[in-house]
Design a protein around this motif. Structure first.
Motif, PDB file in Angstrom:
ATOM      1  N   UNK A  67       0.836  -1.206   0.000  1.00  0.00           N
ATOM      2  CA  UNK A  67       0.000   0.000   0.000  1.00  0.00           C
ATOM      3  C   UNK A  67       0.868   1.252   0.000  1.00  0.00           C
ATOM      4  N   UNK A  68       1.951   1.227   0.784  1.00  0.00           N
ATOM      5  CA  UNK A  68       2.851   2.367   0.791  1.00  0.00           C
ATOM      6  C   UNK A  68       3.500   2.592  -0.567  1.00  0.00           C
ATOM      7  N   UNK A  69       3.843   1.502  -1.244  1.00  0.00           N
ATOM      8  CA  UNK A  69       4.441   1.596  -2.577  1.00  0.00           C
ATOM      9  C   UNK A  69       3.482   2.275  -3.555  1.00  0.00           C
ATOM     10  N   UNK A  70       2.209   1.919  -3.474  1.00  0.00           N
ATOM     11  CA  UNK A  70       1.220   2.429  -4.418  1.00  0.00           C
ATOM     12  C   UNK A  70       0.814   3.862  -4.092  1.00  0.00           C
ATOM     13  N   UNK A  71       0.592   4.159  -2.818  1.00  0.00           N
ATOM     14  CA  UNK A  71      -0.040   5.420  -2.438  1.00  0.00           C
ATOM     15  C   UNK A  71       0.895   6.625  -2.447  1.00  0.00           C
ATOM     16  N   UNK A  72       2.131   6.435  -2.882  1.00  0.00           N
ATOM     17  CA  UNK A  72       2.968   7.607  -3.162  1.00  0.00           C
ATOM     18  C   UNK A  72       2.826   8.023  -4.619  1.00  0.00           C
ATOM     19  N   UNK A  73       2.200   7.155  -5.423  1.00  0.00           N
ATOM     20  CA  UNK A  73       1.856   7.447  -6.817  1.00  0.00           C
ATOM     21  C   UNK A  73       3.071   7.847  -7.655  1.00  0.00           C
ATOM     22  N   UNK A  74       4.179   7.106  -7.473  1.00  0.00           N
ATOM     23  CA  UNK A  74       5.378   7.339  -8.264  1.00  0.00           C
ATOM     24  C   UNK A  74       5.525   6.197  -9.272  1.00  0.00           C
ATOM     25  N   UNK A  75       5.366   6.526 -10.538  1.00  0.00           N
ATOM     26  CA  UNK A  75       5.295   5.499 -11.574  1.00  0.00           C
ATOM     27  C   UNK A  75       6.630   4.802 -11.795  1.00  0.00           C
ATOM     28  N   UNK A  76       7.725   5.526 -11.646  1.00  0.00           N
ATOM     29  CA  UNK A  76       9.035   4.916 -11.862  1.00  0.00           C
ATOM     30  C   UNK A  76       9.284   3.756 -10.916  1.00  0.00           C
ATOM     31  N   UNK A  77       8.899   3.921  -9.670  1.00  0.00           N
ATOM     32  CA  UNK A  77       9.126   2.868  -8.684  1.00  0.00           C
ATOM     33  C   UNK A  77       8.198   1.692  -8.936  1.00  0.00           C
ATOM     34  N   UNK A  78       7.020   1.935  -9.508  1.00  0.00           N
ATOM     35  CA  UNK A  78       6.136   0.817  -9.871  1.00  0.00           C
ATOM     36  C   UNK A  78       6.813  -0.039 -10.947  1.00  0.00           C
ATOM     37  N   UNK A  79       7.372   0.619 -11.956  1.00  0.00           N
ATOM     38  CA  UNK A  79       8.046  -0.128 -13.007  1.00  0.00           C
ATOM     39  C   UNK A  79       9.285  -0.853 -12.495  1.00  0.00           C
ATOM     40  N   UNK A  80      10.029  -0.187 -11.602  1.00  0.00           N
ATOM     41  CA  UNK A  80      11.227  -0.811 -11.042  1.00  0.00           C
ATOM     42  C   UNK A  80      10.860  -2.046 -10.223  1.00  0.00           C
TER      43      UNK A  80
END
Length: 416
Positions: free
Chosen positions: A203-216
């Protein structure tokens, strides 16, 4: 000393034991408090140095990262004094001291009562716990923000505004370190504890809404599969359900839809990489200086540019522009050595009992994830992430030493 190089039971504890537990505090506090983590890191390194002096021994010269760290630090110092803004660069050189963590961890691991693998496990679990705390604190921040949305500002925009670049990288790291132990006992944690830690960090990963980290994260998670990670069917189903649920969140969909436009817009990454970088290299072929870049250096090269942007959104380009080709060569070789070293540990622990294989796999994925995120962000120069890199390097060396000594699991798990 025992045959595998660890201290005898009667000699454990003392300065080394205290330093080890302070290092655990460093790992636990780093995701949510850089001030506490730095204070703890300073204390841990002082205790380590005092213990090494008392024992008159250290593994410093046997550490594979000694030469890369010295080379990078020397080039950074030269660029700081010879660059455009010594008054800005020189005060930042203290950040290089945090790389001493990469040398303290293997030394302290060999003296730990839990053994090298057990010592690394403690640090990994501390990172996971710190990610949980950081997630809870962010949820509280989001709740307060949504109750106080400024007039004439959209709720979604205000929600995106609360995110940071630093925190989700710790959530990604915690998730990868924990997921690496799937099917192998979850590093000794109870299933409910694991489920809670995974859910909160995700949830913490998603709720910062940073797309680069999602791809990483996606790329590093794929790497976990290539290392032979076996995931149960219900775990896979839970992940697929979670991904489908996220796709239904309007804010998540919108961030993904906007990604191509944001990449090529004025002042975006494409302009920073293709316009600002070559112009800055022509202006300062030997580098602007370690940590010397300011918003004003970019503002007249790409427009429009956010006032808070003072980097090139890419680790390699940032090192190149600040420290020249020599700095880039040193940094690239260093990171390649880190990746190769962690990959070799995965291979060496293959088929071995205990937590060693899961830890090695997690360190490889976490390192790859941070470097992948560094393709679209500058994370190596940030204080907190720089310390995280140092922790990962130290743990990688400790696992290498454990493999050399034939140690595959923590001492505590072998006790009757």
């Amino acid at each position: 000393m025992t045959p595998d190089g660890r201290a005898e039971p009667g000699g454990r504890g003392g300065l080394a034991g205290a330093a080890g537990w302070v290092l655990v505090l460093v790992a636990a506090s780093l995701p949510f408090s850089i001030a506490l983590a730095q204070a703890a890191a300073g204390a841990a390194m002082a205790l380590w140095a005092a213990d090494s002096i008392r024992r008159r021994e250290t593994s410093l010269r046997r550490n594979p990262f000694l030469v890369p760290v010295l080379a990078f630090s020397a080039i950074a110092a030269w660029s700081a004094f010879q660059g455009f803004r010594p008054e800005v660069s020189v005060p930042k050189l203290h950040r290089l001291l945090w790389f001493l963590l990469a040398f303290a961890i293997p030394d302290l691991a060999v003296r730990s009562e839990a053994g090298r693998v057990g010592f690394v496990r403690r640090i990994v679990l501390a990172v996971v716990a710190g990610g949980v705390v950081a997630a809870v604190l962010h949820f509280i921040k989001l709740g307060q923000a949504l109750m106080n949305v400024p007039p004439d500002v959209g709720a979604s925009f205000w929600l995106y505004h609360q995110g940071s670049m630093r925190s989700p990288q710790f959530h990604m790291t915690a998730l990868l370190l924990l997921l690496a132990s799937a099917g192998e006992g979850w590093l000794g944690l109870r299933p409910r504890v694991v489920a809670a830690a995974l859910a909160l960090n995700a949830a913490g990963l998603v709720l910062h809404f940073k797309r680069g980290i999602w791809g990483a994260f996606a790329g590093a998670a794929g790497l976990l599969g290539l290392t032979g990670l076996r995931v149960r069917g219900r775990t896979t189903a839970a992940v697929l359900v979670a991904v489908a649920a996220l796709a239904c969140v309007p804010q998540v969909r919108q961030r993904l839809i906007d990604a191509p436009r944001d990449f090529i817009r004025g002042g975006g990454r494409w302009e920073l990489w293709t316009q600002a970088t070559p112009k800055l290299m022509k202006l300062a072929p030997y580098g602007l200086g370690f940590g010397a870049m300011k918003n004003e250096d970019l503002r007249h090269l790409v427009t429009p540019l956010e006032a808070k942007i003072c980097h090139l959104h890419n680790n390699s380009l940032q090192v190149l522009v600040e420290m020249g080709w020599a700095g880039l060569a040193a940094w690239t070789g260093w990171m390649a050595m880190l990746l190769v070293g962690t990959a070799r540990s995965v291979r060496r622990f293959r088929g071995a009992p205990g937590h060693g294989r899961a830890l090695a796999r997690g360190l490889l994925a976490a390192t790859a994830g941070l470097l992948l995120n560094g393709l679209v962000e500058v994370n190596f120069g940030a204080g907190a992430i720089l310390m995280l890199f140092a922790l990962l390097m130290g743990m990688a060396v400790a696992l290498r030493d454990a493999a050399d000594a034939g140690e595959t699991q923590n001492t505590e798990s072998r006790k009757p």
